[in-house]
Design an enzyme around this catalytic site. Structure first.
Site, PDB file in Angstrom:
ATOM      1  N   ASP A 202     -27.287  30.096 -53.882  1.00 60.91           N
ATOM      2  CA  ASP A 202     -28.323  30.097 -54.929  1.00 60.91           C
ATOM      3  C   ASP A 202     -29.432  29.103 -54.607  1.00 60.91           C
ATOM      4  O   ASP A 202     -29.912  28.381 -55.484  1.00 60.91           O
ATOM      5  CB  ASP A 202     -27.710  29.749 -56.293  1.00 60.91           C
ATOM      6  CG  ASP A 202     -26.559  30.669 -56.676  1.00 60.91           C
ATOM      7  OD1 ASP A 202     -26.559  31.831 -56.235  1.00 60.91           O
ATOM      8  OD2 ASP A 202     -25.669  30.228 -57.414  1.00 60.91           O
ATOM      9  N   ARG A 263     -28.408  37.066 -56.935  1.00 60.85           N
ATOM     10  CA  ARG A 263     -27.566  37.434 -58.066  1.00 60.85           C
ATOM     11  C   ARG A 263     -28.232  36.906 -59.339  1.00 60.85           C
ATOM     12  O   ARG A 263     -28.963  35.911 -59.295  1.00 60.85           O
ATOM     13  CB  ARG A 263     -26.147  36.888 -57.910  1.00 60.85           C
ATOM     14  CG  ARG A 263     -26.048  35.374 -57.687  1.00 60.85           C
ATOM     15  CD  ARG A 263     -24.615  34.950 -57.489  1.00 60.85           C
ATOM     16  NE  ARG A 263     -24.466  33.511 -57.312  1.00 60.85           N
ATOM     17  CZ  ARG A 263     -23.300  32.875 -57.382  1.00 60.85           C
ATOM     18  NH1 ARG A 263     -22.181  33.546 -57.617  1.00 60.85           N
ATOM     19  NH2 ARG A 263     -23.230  31.563 -57.215  1.00 60.85           N
TER      20      ARG A 263
END
Length: 350
Positions: A202, A263
């Site tokens: 991330d 995501r």
């Protein structure tokens, strides 16, 4: 133990090797108003001292020139100090390094831990901030601290509007670049051109409107499967513009098919965080699999705003699992459209 590599050169903590074109020492813009130097030859020896001494509520840019060196310690650009510029005065971005080494789970003096936002080496709350020709890093060593499980370690956290980063490197592992805003539903625009961002999990995330223009996005090999996730947008449902990657390069030393493009992050399970990542006209390496997006906990990627357009390279696969913009959608999904807002801001022209 993971090591960062850049253009085939082992860079240890990632603060030496660089693949960027050399830039003049004082390329572009006005002369610095203040100089920072580690040897005491400038006006200040630390970055935060220079920020603290800058004028408050400046209506014109105030330029802090930073001579080559490594500057350790957290830096905060407060909301009361708009229009600041940090300008590296070396010939390359790797010659000026601004860094810290705390993570989410690092203990704070007096108790508790820093948390993800508190881990940031540099926090930008001042509107109109600009950084050029330097490196921001979080040097937290995961292998040296197995007792710390909260390993998010942010290099830069942004929460302000109209920010520009040009020829800047962002180095860390998990959560490298946190592009955020002051509150949900508040628009905060960030423009990054000719930058380099590296990390694993991330490592580009948040709810800001952020445009990456001709940047290199490098996924580290953390030796596991999956090897990581490039983006984790949390764009508010009221914001039509999240993360845009335009003519970028997505690279990695990780094995083929082990890194996801993104995501959807829903902070505190916020149902209104409908993340957006758009990647267009970019080169994508083989580390990205055919199914390039994945769920975040119980939140499916199919409900996020993920799309591609005219990408190429071994990882740029067009399939039912890779949503593509139509030509009509692409015409309104541009650098200018993402950044213009109600004030017509267009830093790409500069």
């Amino acid at each position: 133990m993971r090591r960062r590599t850049f253009l085939g050169m082992s860079s240890g903590l990632g603060i030496v090797a660089t693949g960027m074109v050399s830039t003049p020492a004082v390329a572009g813009g006005r002369r610095p108003d203040a100089i920072v130097a580690t040897d005491g030859s400038g006006d200040h020896s630390g970055i935060q001292a220079a920020v603290d001494a800058a004028p408050a509520a400046a209506g014109v840019p105030y330029v802090i020139g930073v001579r080559p060196g490594t500057y350790l310690g957290q830096v905060v650009i407060p909301a009361t100090k708009p229009n600041l510029e940090l300008r590296g005065l070396g010939r390359r971005p790797d010659q000026v390094v601004i860094a810290d080494d705390r993570a989410n789970g690092t203990p704070k003096p007096g108790g508790g831990t820093w948390g993800t936002s508190g881990s940031a080496s540099v926090t930008v709350d001042g509107a109109g901030f600009k950084a050029t020709n330097l490196t921001f890093a979080n040097l937290f060593d995961e292998a040296a601290h197995p007792e710390i499980t909260g390993r998010q370690a942010v290099a830069v956290l942004t929460r302000a509007d109209r920010l520009v980063f040009e020829k800047v490197r962002f180095l860390a592992n998990q959560d490298t670049l946190y592009v955020n805003s002051s509150a949900a539903g508040v628009i905060a625009r960030v423009y990054l051109r000719d930058c380099y961002v590296e990390g694993d999990v991330d490592f580009i995330f948040g709810r800001a409107t952020a445009v990456f223009d001709r940047c290199r996005i490098h996924s580290l090999d953390r030796g596991s499967t999956p090897n990581g996730y490039v983006t984790a947008p949390s764009t508010d449902i009221t914001n039509p513009h999240g993360l845009l990657f335009h003519r970028c390069r997505f690279t990695s030393d990780a094995p083929a098919g082990t890194v996801f493009l993104g995501r959807p992050w829903h902070p505190s399970q916020d149902p209104n965080a409908i993340g957006q990542t758009v990647i267009r006209e970019s080169w994508i390496g083989a580390h990205i699999p055919e199914v390039a997006w994945t769920a975040f906990g119980t939140w499916p990627w199919e409900e996020a705003r993920f799309a591609e357009y005219r990408n190429f390279g071994p990882g740029a696969i067009v399939s039912d699992n890779r949503p593509q913009l139509t030509a009509e959608q692409a015409a309104s999904t541009t650098v200018e459209a993402f950044l213009s807002g109600s004030d017509g801001w267009n830093p790409a022209r500069c």
